[in-house]
Enzyme design. Structure first.
Site, PDB file in Angstrom:
ATOM      1  N   THR A  35      -8.487   6.587  -2.766  1.00 38.16           N
ATOM      2  CA  THR A  35      -9.841   6.124  -3.064  1.00 38.16           C
ATOM      3  C   THR A  35     -10.824   7.279  -2.902  1.00 38.16           C
ATOM      4  OG1 THR A  35      -9.965   5.337  -0.776  1.00 38.16           O
ATOM      5  CG2 THR A  35      -9.564   3.686  -2.480  1.00 38.16           C
ATOM      6  N   HIS A  83       0.791  -1.233   0.000  1.00 41.23           N
ATOM      7  CA  HIS A  83       0.000   0.000   0.000  1.00 41.23           C
ATOM      8  C   HIS A  83       0.813   1.267   0.000  1.00 41.23           C
ATOM      9  CE1 HIS A  83      -4.204  -1.236   0.470  1.00 41.23           C
ATOM     10  NE2 HIS A  83      -3.712  -2.322   1.042  1.00 41.23           N
ATOM     11  N   LYS A 142      -8.883  14.152   3.697  1.00 42.71           N
ATOM     12  CA  LYS A 142      -8.035  12.951   3.758  1.00 42.71           C
ATOM     13  C   LYS A 142      -7.116  13.130   4.946  1.00 42.71           C
ATOM     14  CE  LYS A 142      -6.692  13.958  -0.509  1.00 42.71           C
ATOM     15  NZ  LYS A 142      -6.623  12.721  -1.281  1.00 42.71           N
ATOM     16  N   ARG A 143      -6.381  12.083   5.326  1.00 37.39           N
ATOM     17  CA  ARG A 143      -5.415  12.239   6.402  1.00 37.39           C
ATOM     18  C   ARG A 143      -4.483  13.410   6.098  1.00 37.39           C
ATOM     19  NH1 ARG A 143      -5.512   8.459  10.826  1.00 37.39           N
ATOM     20  NH2 ARG A 143      -3.519   9.423  11.365  1.00 37.39           N
ATOM     21  N   LYS A 163       0.582  14.400   1.008  1.00 36.87           N
ATOM     22  CA  LYS A 163      -0.727  14.717   0.423  1.00 36.87           C
ATOM     23  C   LYS A 163      -0.868  16.215   0.137  1.00 36.87           C
ATOM     24  CE  LYS A 163      -3.217  10.760   2.513  1.00 36.87           C
ATOM     25  NZ  LYS A 163      -3.982  10.137   1.419  1.00 36.87           N
ATOM     26  N   LYS A 187     -14.432   8.453  -5.074  1.00 41.18           N
ATOM     27  CA  LYS A 187     -15.733   8.803  -4.511  1.00 41.18           C
ATOM     28  C   LYS A 187     -16.199  10.143  -5.075  1.00 41.18           C
ATOM     29  CE  LYS A 187     -13.971   6.802  -0.219  1.00 41.18           C
ATOM     30  NZ  LYS A 187     -13.346   7.196   1.067  1.00 41.18           N
TER      31      LYS A 187
HETATM   32  C1  LIG Z   1     -12.076   7.331   1.379  1.00 43.09           C
HETATM   33  C2  LIG Z   1     -11.604   7.711   2.725  1.00 43.09           C
HETATM   34  C3  LIG Z   1     -10.245   7.900   2.974  1.00 43.09           C
HETATM   35  C4  LIG Z   1      -9.204   7.790   1.889  1.00 43.09           C
HETATM   36  O1  LIG Z   1      -9.075   9.058   1.282  1.00 43.09           O
HETATM   37  P1  LIG Z   1      -7.843   9.389   0.318  1.00 43.09           P
HETATM   38  O2  LIG Z   1      -8.229  10.717  -0.247  1.00 43.09           O
HETATM   39  O3  LIG Z   1      -7.790   8.321  -0.708  1.00 43.09           O
HETATM   40  O4  LIG Z   1      -6.640   9.470   1.173  1.00 43.09           O
HETATM   41  C5  LIG Z   1      -9.841   8.240   4.244  1.00 43.09           C
HETATM   42  N1  LIG Z   1     -10.735   8.394   5.231  1.00 43.09           N
HETATM   43  C6  LIG Z   1     -12.054   8.235   5.042  1.00 43.09           C
HETATM   44  C7  LIG Z   1     -12.986   8.443   6.178  1.00 43.09           C
HETATM   45  C8  LIG Z   1     -12.533   7.889   3.784  1.00 43.09           C
HETATM   46  O5  LIG Z   1     -13.850   7.724   3.598  1.00 43.09           O
END
Ligand SMILES: *Cc1c(COP(=O)(O)O)cnc(C)c1O
Length: 830
Positions: A669, A370, A561-562, A567, A673
């Protein structure tokens, strides 16, 4: 999704015997409401109402759940086991209702009750936050897709009593509160103490000044108690199981200590044992390396493999059949001890010879990588193995001895290569390299997007890819369209279904049928209105729950995101400061009004990430107070990012920020979305964003910045000072921040950010990309002013998002890695 389809799919009902869609359902709900808590139903709290609904649903799905298990036991198909330290599930109620196909019933019966605010009941459910971010959410999407595809599968994880911490913001700073999500119990779970497994541990745990320590020399046991949650596939046909292990200690009457008189010591031991699954480690992408985490990983592997092997033995008497009946997927290296543990079982319990055991192990296991961040590749001190699981260490040493002999044979006189490939790092404290162990001990290593898999093969573990080329493959991530579109965005889902039918719910590639509608003015209008409704709804929710006021007519631009340097939330906020400077210099400047949403947690020990949160909040406050910017641009940091917040904000977003330094985001991911929900992406050529742009056409994306190749090539001579000296807007933005414009009362507070960007070389190359980022942002703003052109692109994005369903991903894992096929559960009564 019609009523009759519903009745066919979810037939009988355990609370009564009748169909859930008639009065028995209402009766069952009332019975749970009154009897479970012994309160008159009109006095029941929202929480009690939630539990009653959840219990009624569990009753409803019980027979299907049992039938799924019976079917799998009878047919004895190959089963897939997904081992993951994290499952970021979020709430289950809405999704279970949708996947069971009983929405019409719930709407009619429960919403008819005037005492009941249905929305509030749903909101009472705590998020099951048993994960940090993308990796854990992927596991949750995967098990849902496995059930929807009717593949016999099980998720294995840990039942953390405390999930990812709850984040609040005080004076701009992140504060962490414990998330005791199980405080009131979990109405979905079923404890199965009769299936408890015993795991040997080579040491005792002792508390010294509040720190848990391992004391060698006493072999003890941990008990793993299974807690099962139903995983409902769409249509309610297959209901698989997510089995989470809770740690317990053997009854203290069994302890030697008790007979020798140490009654209190025995009880303390039992309390210490239970701490093993107390809390999720809140690190994302960096490992803290604590001994308790090591024990957690060992515990997950020990419990899960014992369970898997026992189930295999119930249906098969020939060990040779193991790879024919069992596929185990390791989600990152966290469960990589499975290599040694499966060997131990086959050697010590099945009494097989080494070669046979090794062949079965490799053919049963598969590994998903990952990360490309070298500091995130797990290593565990040999000393931990010695202490906790000495037999596994012996096995790892023997695996390594044989493996290095192979390497030596293939590449004689190449000690550098052998040292790099060894399972053991010999520099400094000896450590086991978990990625090397996972690659050597499995038949498949996959990355999670094409670029990630390529970089993995060519850079990160190139020596392994050369030695085992057939083991390396790609499985681009996906997300479940049930949660992320059908449930999260009801209005858009309805519009789509009205236009192309509902086949997209289980075959997302059908969204392509929307392509011609991008040129249909009436459809565009409705699509636009759907987005506006979602924005207004989000704005209302935000005001009610946090007091922040945002304008739904502004562009909703989200980076959620985190919080991590790679990032690059910092790049986003630097651009906001550039815009702010432009407005201060030229009050007449025409720019589209924009709200920049940020949400995300920083690991509690990651100081720089926490300072980035502080900067975002401080910039937001100053921009609000300055007449030059107020009402034109706004920064909103939404606290406590979790699955439920993502479900609210993503449907309301116009713009998706995917701006990692190219070559560092394995897949992402969140990006997918947003795409399904009609946001346009501004992003770098990184992770799955590259494939998303391929699907939709680059002309429908706002791509900018250095490529992964350019990032790699410019390491060594990249100089952030050059940008500071030669780019006036970059310089002005940095001068404003580090001149304390956003920190009047906290002078110098952002110095560590200045040091990272200028003195320590700006490792993630923010300044290199700032100018092209600002240009892309400007083009994006111009496009938004042309509503038709914007909406057209947004529709094309939705239409081309079909590849990013986790159904597609799982179908590829099933065919190319697991060799597993669906095992349909019969329709109708059990
Ligand atoms: C989808 C999701 C992530 C992953 O987000 P990235 O933008 O791909 O880092 C992290 N936390 C939550 C709560 C999510 O739904």
């Amino acid at each position: 999704m019609s009523d009759t389809a519903t009745k066919r799919n979810v037939k009988s009902y355990a609370c009564g015997t009748a169909d859930f869609t008639d009065d028995a359902g209402q009766e069952c709900y009332q019975r749970h409401l009154m009897y479970d808590h012994v309160v008159p139903s009109h006095e029941a709290s929202q929480r009690e109402r939630f539990e009653a609904v959840a219990r009624s649903l569990r009753d409803l799905l019980t027979q299907r759940w049992l039938l799924t298990q019976q079917t799998h036991d009878q047919e004895n198909p190959k089963r897939v086991y997904y081992l993951s330290m994290e499952f970021l599930i979020g709430r289950a109620l809405s999704n279970n209702i949708i996947n069971l196909g009983i929405e019409p019933f719930v709407r009619r019966e429960l919403q008819a009750d005037p005492r009941q605010d249905w929305q509030e009941v749903i909101e009472t459910e705590p998020d099951a936050g048993l994960g940090n971010g993308g990796l854990g959410r992927l596991a949750a999407c995967f098990i849902e897709s496995l059930a929807t595809l009717q593949i016999p599968a099980m998720g294995y994880g840990l039942r953390y009593e405390y999930g990812i911490f709850r984040q609040t913001i005080e004076n701009g700073f992140q504060m962490e509160q414990p998330d005791h999500w199980l405080a009131e119990g979990d109405p979905w779970e079923v404890a199965r103490p009769r299936q408890t497994v015993q795991i040997p541990v080579g040491c005792r745990f002792e508390l010294h000044d509040g720190v848990l320590r391992a004391a060698p020399g006493h072999t003890t046991h941990l008990l793993g108690v299974p807690y099962d949650r139903p995983v409902v596939g769409y249509g309610g046909r297959t209901i698989n199981t997510l089995r989470l292990w809770g740690a317990a200690s053997p009854d203290f009457f069994d302890f030697g200590e008790f007979s020798s008189g140490d009654f209190v010591g025995a009880i303390v031991d039992s309390i210490l044992a239970e701490t093993v699954t107390r809390v999720l480690y809140p690190d994302d992408s960096t490992r803290a390396g604590q001994a308790l985490r090591f024990v957690q990983e060992y515990f997950l592997v020990g419990c899960s493999l014992a369970d898997i092997v026992a189930r295999f033995r119930r249906g098969n008497d020939d060990w040779q059949m193991l790879p024919e009946k069992v596929a185990i997927q390791m989600n990152d290296t966290h469960p990589a001890m499975a290599v040694a543990e499966l060997m131990r079982i086959l050697l010590d319990e099945a009494q097989l010879g080494w070669d046979e055991a090794w062949d079965l192990t490799v053919r049963t296991l598969a590994y998903t990588n990952h990360t490309l961040l070298p500091e995130a590749l797990e290593k565990w001190p040999v000393r931990f193995f010695e202490l906790v699981c000495p037999r596994l260490l012996e096995i790892v040493f023997e695996i390594n001895r044989r493996f290095l002999a192979d390497v030596q044979q293939r590449y004689p006189d190449d000690p550098r290569r052998a040292a790099g490939m060894s399972l053991i790092e010999e520099d400094g404290e000896r450590q086991i390299r978990m990625a090397n162990l996972a690659i050597v001990g499995s038949h498949s290593t996959n990355g999670v997007a094409q670029i990630h898999s390529d970089l993995l093969r060519t850079r990160v573990v190139a020596d392994f890819a050369e030695m085992f080329p057939q083991r390396f493959n790609n499985k681009t991530n996906g997300v479940t369209p049930r949660r992320w579109l059908l449930a999260a965005n009801r209005d858009l889902a309805e519009l789509i279904t009205e236009s192309i039918g509902d086949g997209w719910v289980t075959d997302l590639s059908e969204l392509r049928q929307l392509l011609p509608l991008a040129d249909d003015a009436a459809f565009r209008q409705r699509f636009w209105e759907t987005k506006q409704t979602a924005k207004t709804r989000f704005a209302q929710w935000l005001q009610t729950s946090t007091g922040q006021v945002v304008d739904p007519n502004s562009i909703f631009d989200s980076q959620i995101k985190r919080i991590h340097e790679y990032k690059r939330q910092l790049l986003n906020i630097l651009h906001v400061v550039v815009l702010y400077n432009r407005l201060r210099e030229n009050p007449a400047l025409e720019i589209p009004s924009r709200t920049f949403f940020f949400a995300g947690k920083a690991a509690p020990a990651y100081q720089l990430a926490k300072l980035i949160i502080k900067l975002i909040n401080n910039v937001g406050r100053v921009i609000d107070e300055d007449p030059a910017s107020a009402g034109r641009i706004k920064v909103a940091f939404v606290p406590n990012y979790n699955v439920s917040l993502a479900e609210r904000l993503i449907p309301a977003s116009d713009v998706s920020e995917q701006i990692s330094t190219a070559g560092y985001e394995a897949s992402g991911t969140g990006n997918m979305k947003f795409m399904m929900n009609g946001a346009l992406t501004i992003g770098t050529r990184d992770g799955a964003t590259i494939e998303m742009a391929e699907e939709a056409g680059e002309e429908n994306f706002f791509l900018f910045g250095l490529t992964a190749q350019q990032v790699a090539d410019s390491r060594g001579y990249y100089n952030p000072h050059w940008h500071y000296q030669n780019e006036p807007e970059t310089r002005a933005a940095l001068d404003l921040i580090f001149g304390d414009h956003f920190s009047r009362d906290e002078p110098g507070i952002f110095t560590p950010i200045r040091e990272a960007l200028l003195d320590r070389g700006d490792y993630f190359m923010h300044l290199a990309d700032l100018t092209s980022y600002a240009q892309a942002q400007q083009q994006l703003g111009q496009l938004y002013a042309d509503r038709d052109a914007w909406t057209r692109k947004a529709i094309l994005n939705v239409a081309c998002s079909g590849k990013f369903s986790s159904d597609r991903t799982i179908a590829q894992y099933a065919e190319e890695i697991w060799n597993a096929v669906p095992c349909p559960v019969a329709e109708g009564d059990s």
